[in-house]
Write a protein that holds these residues in place. Structure first.
Motif, PDB file in Angstrom:
ATOM      1  N   PRO A 184       0.798  -1.230   0.000  1.00  0.00           N
ATOM      2  CA  PRO A 184       0.000   0.000   0.000  1.00  0.00           C
ATOM      3  C   PRO A 184       0.836   1.288   0.000  1.00  0.00           C
ATOM      4  N   HIS A 185       1.972   1.291  -0.719  1.00  0.00           N
ATOM      5  CA  HIS A 185       2.815   2.497  -0.849  1.00  0.00           C
ATOM      6  C   HIS A 185       1.991   3.665  -1.406  1.00  0.00           C
ATOM      7  N   TRP A 186       2.320   4.894  -0.973  1.00  0.00           N
ATOM      8  CA  TRP A 186       1.660   6.052  -1.590  1.00  0.00           C
ATOM      9  C   TRP A 186       1.915   6.065  -3.103  1.00  0.00           C
ATOM     10  N   PRO A 187       1.031   6.666  -3.885  1.00  0.00           N
ATOM     11  CA  PRO A 187      -0.188   7.396  -3.529  1.00  0.00           C
ATOM     12  C   PRO A 187      -1.320   6.453  -3.126  1.00  0.00           C
ATOM     13  N   LEU A 188      -2.191   6.949  -2.255  1.00  0.00           N
ATOM     14  CA  LEU A 188      -3.338   6.159  -1.818  1.00  0.00           C
ATOM     15  C   LEU A 188      -4.346   6.069  -2.955  1.00  0.00           C
ATOM     16  N   HIS A 189      -4.398   4.916  -3.584  1.00  0.00           N
ATOM     17  CA  HIS A 189      -5.291   4.690  -4.725  1.00  0.00           C
ATOM     18  C   HIS A 189      -5.987   3.338  -4.563  1.00  0.00           C
ATOM     19  N   ALA A 190      -7.306   3.343  -4.601  1.00  0.00           N
ATOM     20  CA  ALA A 190      -8.062   2.097  -4.520  1.00  0.00           C
ATOM     21  C   ALA A 190      -9.329   2.219  -5.355  1.00  0.00           C
ATOM     22  N   LEU A 191      -9.971   1.096  -5.549  1.00  0.00           N
ATOM     23  CA  LEU A 191     -11.199   1.048  -6.346  1.00  0.00           C
ATOM     24  C   LEU A 191     -12.413   1.354  -5.458  1.00  0.00           C
ATOM     25  N   PRO A 192     -13.423   2.029  -6.014  1.00  0.00           N
ATOM     26  CA  PRO A 192     -14.568   2.483  -5.203  1.00  0.00           C
ATOM     27  C   PRO A 192     -15.245   1.383  -4.402  1.00  0.00           C
ATOM     28  N   GLU A 193     -15.418   0.209  -5.000  1.00  0.00           N
ATOM     29  CA  GLU A 193     -16.126  -0.864  -4.295  1.00  0.00           C
ATOM     30  C   GLU A 193     -15.350  -1.372  -3.090  1.00  0.00           C
ATOM     31  N   ASP A 194     -14.018  -1.263  -3.134  1.00  0.00           N
ATOM     32  CA  ASP A 194     -13.201  -1.669  -1.988  1.00  0.00           C
ATOM     33  C   ASP A 194     -13.178  -0.573  -0.917  1.00  0.00           C
TER      34      ASP A 194
END
Length: 537
Positions: A222-232
């Motif tokens: 989970p290194h920056w940048p903080l990026h994830a998918l909406p459903e998660d």
């Protein structure tokens, strides 16, 4: 009577010969999957304290080996160099970061006096694949395909957007590549998914029938940048509104219940840089909750993808003959996106909500202090918060379920892979003399046999130093350079400095550290710092 004795003797001899034959026949070489998380703290998966949903890793921990005193090298590049070679990072040429320095131990890419796990296993008949973050040399001659990997897909550099190829520093050329060609990301690209998809593709299409494989899957997450998918992200929104103090205490109590830490351990205080949670405005609390929801979602998605790989191996009939190892490259990171070295566009993006795909932000001290529960400090320093990683090894045919508290280190992974594969560590490679490995195979531990381990473990990064011998740990931070002494059996949070009380022990351990540093090629950081190049994350 003599005839009966003769027959009995013949039976015994036959049984003995059969037993000897069975012992001399090597087991089938297992597939080996080495999974590395990036900037993930000690308590960030469920089996080590968090409430983040990591059912795949948690099941592997419950049914395999779960180690609570495993160590990395406290930062991305050094850990990867050491992990891949079985040497301390200075011996492999990456004593600092991926900088170009004239000193051989700090040249910023793997040298020719080391071999990678991929190079060693390839010589033993393995197909060798890698997906994810390399971070061990930007020049093409230092890329994975030049260091033993048959196939590679991933990020050559240290960080990037999870959704696109997006330079974040001035004049930077980021490289997402497939083998040695630039890869253009398209609509729907998310790096964590892509790394797994390419890993599966390589296993299905790029090896010979029945050929064992080594897969090194080095997630960005989970290194920056903080990026994830909406459903998660949606799973975790609002879950962090209790605040960092309550969340750390909850993780601490869970760790004690699971035996990850002993009952007499103490939780480190809230990091000095952080205010009381209740002093924050509602907007500040919601902003932090948003960051942590994205961070948790990144780890959740990584776990989902490990499950996807595991399911594919089961479908292919390979799961039972596969050994998995999982760890993180350093502790949680207190780094932030600030005005130093980032482009104006990235600075502007850092002020967006973390759940916005166009954002480019980090969770800083606030998140890292939770991630590293119960320890003090962060990535980059040699306190437990920088160097301790969860470690899981899973493979029912090869590994007996157990919780183990012995200290071990990333230098041990090379020897472990080689013993599993029944492959020897080379003394020469491509005509070059190879530095002897410094690690010890974990295979005896896998099988619950006695494992002697190391007399001492050593650490150095940018002047930060440490030595662990038994339960005693000597540690100092740069530039103060004052040795501190802790008894980790009761104080893994490193709160009670015993250096004054046990000054003779400090002197003895300091001499041992100095001897190791001299032998390993460590240069005092004040000398390197005089003409310090820009760090390459």
């Amino acid at each position: 009577m003599l005839k009966v004795k003769a027959i009995s003797l013949l039976i015994l001899v036959t049984i003995g010969l059969q037993s000897l034959a069975q012992k001399s026949v090597p087991k089938k070489q297992p597939n080996i999957v080495l999974i590395l998380a990036d900037d993930m703290g000690f308590s960030d998966i469920g089996s080590f304290g968090s409430t983040t949903q990591t059912p795949v890793l948690d099941k592997m921990a419950a049914e395999g080996l779960k180690m609570t005193n495993f160590y990395n090298a406290s930062r991305c590049c050094p850990t990867r160099a050491s992990l891949m070679t079985g040497l301390f990072q200075h011996q492999a040429g990456v004593g600092d970061m991926m900088n170009t320095r004239p000193q051989p131990a700090y040249q910023g890419y793997l040298n020719k006096e080391c071999v990678t796990i991929a190079e060693a296993l390839k010589a033993g008949g393995y197909a060798t694949f890698m997906t994810g973050k390399w971070h061990l040399g930007q020049a093409k001659e230092n890329w994975p395909t030049r260091r033993g990997f048959d196939q590679y897909f991933g990020l050559i550099d240290g960080a990037n957007s999870y959704f696109e190829n997006r330079p974040y520093r001035p004049n930077q050329k980021l490289s997402i590549v497939l083998n040695e060609e630039e890869y253009k990301t398209g609509k729907g690209y998310y790096s964590t998914n892509a790394y797994t998809d390419f890993a599966i593709k390589f296993i299905e299409e790029k090896r010979q029938p029945n050929q064992p494989f080594f897969l090194y899957m080095a997630f960005q997450a989970p290194h920056w940048p903080l990026h994830a998918l909406p459903e998660d992200i949606a799973k975790y929104k609002g879950k962090f509104m209790k605040g960092w103090d309550v969340l750390r205490q909850e993780r601490f109590e869970k760790q004690k219940q699971m035996g990850v830490i002993s009952q007499d351990q103490t939780l480190s205080p809230r990091a000095a840089e952080l205010p009381d949670w209740n002093s924050l405005t509602q907007k500040e609390k919601e902003d932090w909750d948003d960051k942590m929801a994205v961070y948790a979602a990144m780890i959740d998605k990584m776990d989902q993808n490990i499950g996807k790989l595991k399911a594919k191996l089961k479908e292919l009939g390979e799961e039972e003959n596969t050994v998995f190892m999982f760890l993180s490259d350093n502790g949680g990171s207190n780094e932030t996106i600030n005005n130093t070295g980032f482009t104006p566009q990235i600075i502007a993006s850092s002020k967006m909500d973390a759940s916005n795909p166009q954002s480019f932000t980090a969770y800083g001290y606030q998140g890292a202090n939770v991630s590293n529960t119960p320890f003090r400090s962060f990535k980059h320093w040699e306190y437990e918060g920088g160097t301790a990683t969860p470690f899981i090894a899973y493979g029912p045919k090869w590994i007996k379920p157990q919780l183990n508290h012995q200290p071990a280190h990333i230098i041990d992974v090379m020897n472990t892979c080689l013993e599993l594969a029944n492959v020897s560590y080379p003394t020469t490679y491509n005509g070059q003399q190879i530095t002897p490995t410094r690690g010890k195979s974990l295979v005896p531990m896998f099988q619950e046999r006695k494992w002697k381990g190391h007399d001492a473990l050593f650490f150095e990064h940018e002047g930060n130093r440490a030595l662990r011998a038994g339960n005693w740990k000597l540690v100092s931070e740069y530039p103060a350079n004052q040795w501190q002494l802790y008894n980790l059996s009761s104080d893994r949070a490193e709160l009670n400095n015993l250096a004054a009380k046990y000054s003779d022990r400090v002197k003895t351990m300091a001499k041992k550290y100095d001897k190791w540093a001299s032998k390993t090629g460590v240069i005092p950081f004040a000398e390197l710092d005089k003409k310090r190049p820009q760090d390459k994350f």
